[in-house]
Design a protein around this motif. Structure first.
Motif, PDB file in Angstrom:
ATOM      1  N   ALA A 195      43.185  42.830  50.258  1.00 22.42           N
ATOM      2  CA  ALA A 195      41.976  42.164  50.755  1.00 22.42           C
ATOM      3  C   ALA A 195      42.205  40.659  50.800  1.00 22.42           C
ATOM      4  N   ASN A 196      41.992  40.078  51.961  1.00 25.01           N
ATOM      5  CA  ASN A 196      42.108  38.618  52.087  1.00 25.01           C
ATOM      6  C   ASN A 196      40.936  37.912  51.428  1.00 25.01           C
ATOM      7  N   ASP A 197      39.766  38.521  51.495  1.00 25.50           N
ATOM      8  CA  ASP A 197      38.556  37.936  50.933  1.00 25.50           C
ATOM      9  C   ASP A 197      38.075  38.820  49.787  1.00 25.50           C
ATOM     10  N   MET A 198      38.219  38.344  48.588  1.00 21.71           N
ATOM     11  CA  MET A 198      37.859  39.143  47.409  1.00 21.71           C
ATOM     12  C   MET A 198      36.376  39.088  47.075  1.00 21.71           C
ATOM     13  N   LYS A 199      35.662  38.095  47.579  1.00 21.29           N
ATOM     14  CA  LYS A 199      34.255  37.936  47.220  1.00 21.29           C
ATOM     15  C   LYS A 199      33.427  39.205  47.431  1.00 21.29           C
TER      16      LYS A 199
ATOM     17  N   GLU B 122      38.429  34.773  38.130  1.00 22.80           N
ATOM     18  CA  GLU B 122      37.544  35.280  39.173  1.00 22.80           C
ATOM     19  C   GLU B 122      36.513  36.253  38.606  1.00 22.80           C
TER      20      GLU B 122
END
Length: 191
Positions: free
Chosen positions: A81-85, A105
């Motif tokens: 995943a490029n965006d973990m948010k 995180e």
């Protein structure tokens, strides 16, 4: 962005409207962790675990096909995943190694953790990281080099009907975070 303006979602652990399902995010790092993937897949064979917990495994690109092939439950298998948010926002619990990045995180998102330190990390720093977070009450640590899910199953079954434990761990996790770290570092050098 001024650090005080950050909007951090404090994890309350049982999302409304999801039949009290607990979402477990499994992070093996960018290279993946076969041990974590296998441990989770074996834990999912327990009917009580499969009924209560929903798993999302970020396997690492090199282990994606292998994990997908071995998966028999309804786990969501993702290679990377490029965006973990969105993943952190979805999660109620994180199962991961205990590198500094993932810990920072998880703390910012107020997530309780099950940590399985990489046993061959330089200077055993992952073990030290995990032991510290556990000593503060935001994680439980499993020191193991095997894929045996016994301890993981015990932990998850122990939490199954005790959302208050997860809620408290989440509060502790958030309290340990330091969202102002970058601002404080820059201020130290330039003021």
């Amino acid at each position: 962005m001024i650090p005080e303006q950050l909007n951090i979602r404090q994890n309350e652990n049982l999302h409304e409207g999801r039949k009290n399902t607990v979402n477990v995010l499994v992070l093996g790092g960018s290279q993946g962790a076969r041990q974590l993937n296998q441990m989770i897949l074996k834990a999912m064979e327990n009917p009580e675990i499969a009924n209560k917990y929903k798993f999302r495994l970020l396997t690492g690109t090199s282990l994606y096909e292998e994990t997908k092939r071995k998966s028999v439950g309804d786990a969501e298998i993702i290679s990377y995943a490029n965006d973990m948010k969105p993943n952190y926002e979805w999660a109620n619990i994180v199962v991961a190694r205990s590198g500094a990045g993932v810990l920072a995180e998880c703390l910012v998102f107020g997530l309780p953790m099950i940590l399985i330190p990489y046993p061959y990390a330089a200077d055993n720093h992952q073990k030290e990281n995990a032991n510290y977070i556990e000593s503060q009450g935001a994680a439980v640590t499993i020191h193991s080099t095997s894929e045996d899910p016994t301890r993981l199953v015990q932990i998850l079954l122990g939490w199954k009907d005790h959302s208050e434990i997860l809620r408290e761990m989440g509060h502790t996790s958030l309290a340990l975070s330091n969202v102002n770290a970058a601002y404080q570092t820059v201020s130290y050098f330039f003021h």
